[in-house]
Design an enzyme around this catalytic site. Structure first.
Site, mmCIF file in Angstrom:
data_model
loop_
_atom_site.group_PDB
_atom_site.id
_atom_site.type_symbol
_atom_site.label_atom_id
_atom_site.label_comp_id
_atom_site.label_asym_id
_atom_site.label_seq_id
_atom_site.Cartn_x
_atom_site.Cartn_y
_atom_site.Cartn_z
ATOM 1 N N ARG A 150 -18.218 -20.517 -1.172
ATOM 2 C CA ARG A 150 -17.480 -21.502 -0.377
ATOM 3 C C ARG A 150 -15.999 -21.181 -0.472
ATOM 4 O O ARG A 150 -15.368 -21.412 -1.492
ATOM 5 C CB ARG A 150 -17.773 -22.926 -0.890
ATOM 6 C CG ARG A 150 -16.825 -23.969 -0.329
ATOM 7 C CD ARG A 150 -17.297 -25.391 -0.625
ATOM 8 N NE ARG A 150 -17.515 -25.669 -2.032
ATOM 9 C CZ ARG A 150 -16.550 -25.953 -2.920
ATOM 10 N NH1 ARG A 150 -15.285 -25.964 -2.548
ATOM 11 N NH2 ARG A 150 -16.854 -26.212 -4.173
ATOM 12 N N HIS A 176 -14.342 -28.238 -1.221
ATOM 13 C CA HIS A 176 -15.614 -28.936 -1.002
ATOM 14 C C HIS A 176 -15.523 -29.800 0.252
ATOM 15 O O HIS A 176 -16.373 -29.755 1.131
ATOM 16 C CB HIS A 176 -15.950 -29.782 -2.221
ATOM 17 C CG HIS A 176 -17.186 -30.603 -2.065
ATOM 18 N ND1 HIS A 176 -18.452 -30.061 -2.080
ATOM 19 C CD2 HIS A 176 -17.357 -31.940 -1.875
ATOM 20 C CE1 HIS A 176 -19.347 -31.022 -1.910
ATOM 21 N NE2 HIS A 176 -18.713 -32.167 -1.781
ATOM 22 N N TYR A 186 -10.728 -26.322 -10.565
ATOM 23 C CA TYR A 186 -11.925 -25.765 -11.193
ATOM 24 C C TYR A 186 -12.182 -24.297 -10.856
ATOM 25 O O TYR A 186 -13.166 -23.731 -11.324
ATOM 26 C CB TYR A 186 -13.154 -26.603 -10.838
ATOM 27 C CG TYR A 186 -13.403 -26.781 -9.350
ATOM 28 C CD1 TYR A 186 -14.073 -25.820 -8.603
ATOM 29 C CD2 TYR A 186 -12.977 -27.929 -8.699
ATOM 30 C CE1 TYR A 186 -14.305 -25.987 -7.251
ATOM 31 C CE2 TYR A 186 -13.202 -28.119 -7.344
ATOM 32 C CZ TYR A 186 -13.878 -27.140 -6.623
ATOM 33 O OH TYR A 186 -14.099 -27.312 -5.269
#
Length: 369
Positions: A264, A268, A277
Site C-alpha cells: 500500500r 490507510h 509506523y
C-alpha cells in the site's frame, strides 16, 4: 486437476513460497514451469484498466482533500491485484470486495461515480449488486468472505455455473470470519477464489505482528485448500494465476487461496499518518516495483504499445476523472425521514417524536423562505 491445485504440505513450504512471477520488476519476462505467458491483447486490456484505475484512485484522493468525499481508502500500488481480480471473472461470476477495492469494482463495470457515492455519506449501496454481480463494499474486516462462500454454496446447490472472487487484506486473515469462511468453503467444496492482498499493514499493524506463518497462502493447508503465492505487482502473473483458479473452480476443483505480495503506497485512509509506523525508505523501496511501470516497459519493449496509444489512454483517463468530478459535484436528493426509517423494525415513540420535530423545523424553514 492442475498441478498447482494440490494442497501444500507443511513439509514443502520452502518450495511453495516461491512467488509466481511472469514479469520482473524491470519488465523483463520470466519463464514459469506452470504458467504460460499472458497473450498480448489480454495484457493490453489489463494495462488499460490499471492506468484508468490509478487515475480514478488519484481523483478520489483529490476529492477527499476538496471535501467532496468524507474518506477514501487508496489502492495506489495495488492496481495489478484490483484489475486482475475483476478481469479474471466471467459475466455470471460474483465479486466480493472490501472497502479498498474501489478500482476492482469499477473495473467490473460499475459506474465510478456510483462506486464512490457511499464514501460521501450515502447510507446504502448506490449501485445494483445483482446487475453487476458485485457485492457492496465491506468495511468490517472479513465479513464479506462468509457472504461470498454463502453465495457460492447457494449457486452450487442450484446447479449454477458461478464462481465467486472474495477479496481481503492481510489484516482480515487475523479475523475469525476468515477462518470460518475457509473452513466452510473447504468442507462444502464451494467454487470460491480467496485473494489476499498482502499490503504489509493492517492499518498500522505490520504483518510480523499478525502471523509467523511463512506465507499467508500457507494458511490454506489447515483447511485442505491449495495455497498459491504470487507477485502482487505483476499483473501478468496475477492474470495467469487467478484465471486458472477461476477456471478450476468452475470445473469443480473447489476453493483456492491466493496470496498477492504487494504494498500500500499511500496512507490507510486520509485519516491515517503512515509515518508513525513505516519509514520513507521502505516506501521508496517499493516504488521501483510499481505494477503499471512494469507492464508498460514490457509492452513497449515488444512493440505492443507506442506513444500514440499512450496518449489516447491518457486522454481516456482524464475523461474518466472528469466524469467522476462532475458526478460527485451534483447535489444528491435526500429524504430527511430516512434518518428515522431504518433504525428499528418498529419505530419507538421517542424516534417518532424526533422525526416529527425535524419535520416541523423543516416546514418552518420552508415557510420563512
Amino acid at each position: 486437476m492442475s498441478a498447482d491445485r494440490t494442497a501444500v504440505d507443511p513439509g514443502t513450504w520452502s518450495s511453495a513460497l516461491d512467488a509466481v512471477r511472469l514479469l520482473d520488476a524491470d519488465g523483463s519476462p520470466v519463464t514459469h514451469d506452470r504458467y504460460d505467458p499472458v497473450p498480448l491483447p489480454d495484457l493490453l486490456e489489463h494495462y488499460r484498466a490499471m492506468v484508468l484505475g490509478r487515475r480514478f484512485d488519484d481523483q478520489a484522493g483529490a476529492l477527499v482533500r476538496q471535501g467532496r468525499l468524507a474518506v477514501y481508502p487508496s489502492s495506489h500500488g495495488q492496481e495489478a491485484c484490483q484489475v486482475a481480480a475483476a478481469l479474471a471473472l466471467r459475466p455470471g461470476d460474483w465479486l466480493f470486495p472490501t472497502y479498498r477495492d474501489s478500482v476492482a469494482v469499477a473495473t467490473r463495470g460499475v459506474d465510478p461515480v456510483e462506486v464512490l457515492a457511499w464514501l460521501r455519506g450515502d447510507w446504502h449501496c448506490v449501485f445494483d449488486p445483482t446487475a453487476h454481480h458485485v457485492a457492496p463494499q465491506a468495511t468490517p474486516l472479513a465479513t464479506q468472505l462468509l457472504h461470498a462462500v454463502g453465495v457460492a454454496h447457494a449457486a452450487r446447490l442450484r446447479g449454477e455455473d458461478t464462481v465467486v472472487m472474495a477479496l481481503c487484506g492481510d489484516g482480515a486473515t487475523s479475523e475469525g470470519d476468515f477462518h470460518e469462511a475457509l473452513n466452510f468453503a473447504a468442507v462444502f467444496h464451494t467454487p470460491v477464489v480467496f485473494l489476499v492482498q498482502n499490503n504489509k499493514y493492517a492499518i498500522s499493524v505490520p504483518l510480523a505482528h499478525q502471523s509467523v506463518a511463512p506465507s499467508l497462502a500457507c494458511k490454506g493447508v489447515g483447511y485442505g485448500i491449495p495455497g498459491i503465492l504470487v507477485d502482487g505487482n505483476d499483473v501478468a502473473a496475477l492474470s495467469a494465476v487467478l484465471g486458472r483458479a477461476v477456471a478450476d473452480a468452475a470445473a469443480g476443483g473447489g476453493p483456492v487461496l491466493v496470496e498477492a505480495d504487494t504494498y500500500r503506497m499511500h496512507a490507510h485512509t486520509n485519516a491515517d499518518d503512515p509515518t508513525r509506523y513505516r519509514t520513507d525508505e521502505e516506501v521508496r523501496s517499493w516504488e521501483c516495483r510499481d505494477p503499471i511501470s512494469r507492464v508498460r516497459t514490457y509492452l513497449r519493449d515488444v512493440g505492443a504499445l507506442d506513444d500514440a496509444a499512450e496518449q489516447a489512454l491518457a486522454a481516456e483517463a482524464e475523461a474518466l476523472a472528469a466524469h467522476v468530478r462532475e458526478g460527485l459535484s451534483r447535489a444528491r436528493p435526500s429524504e430527511p425521514d430516512d434518518l428515522f426509517a431504518h433504525v428499528y423494525a418498529s419505530p419507538t415513540p421517542q424516534l417518532l417524536a424526533q422525526r416529527d420535530l425535524l419535520r416541523a423545523e423543516l416546514a418552518t424553514e420552508e415557510a420563512d423562505r
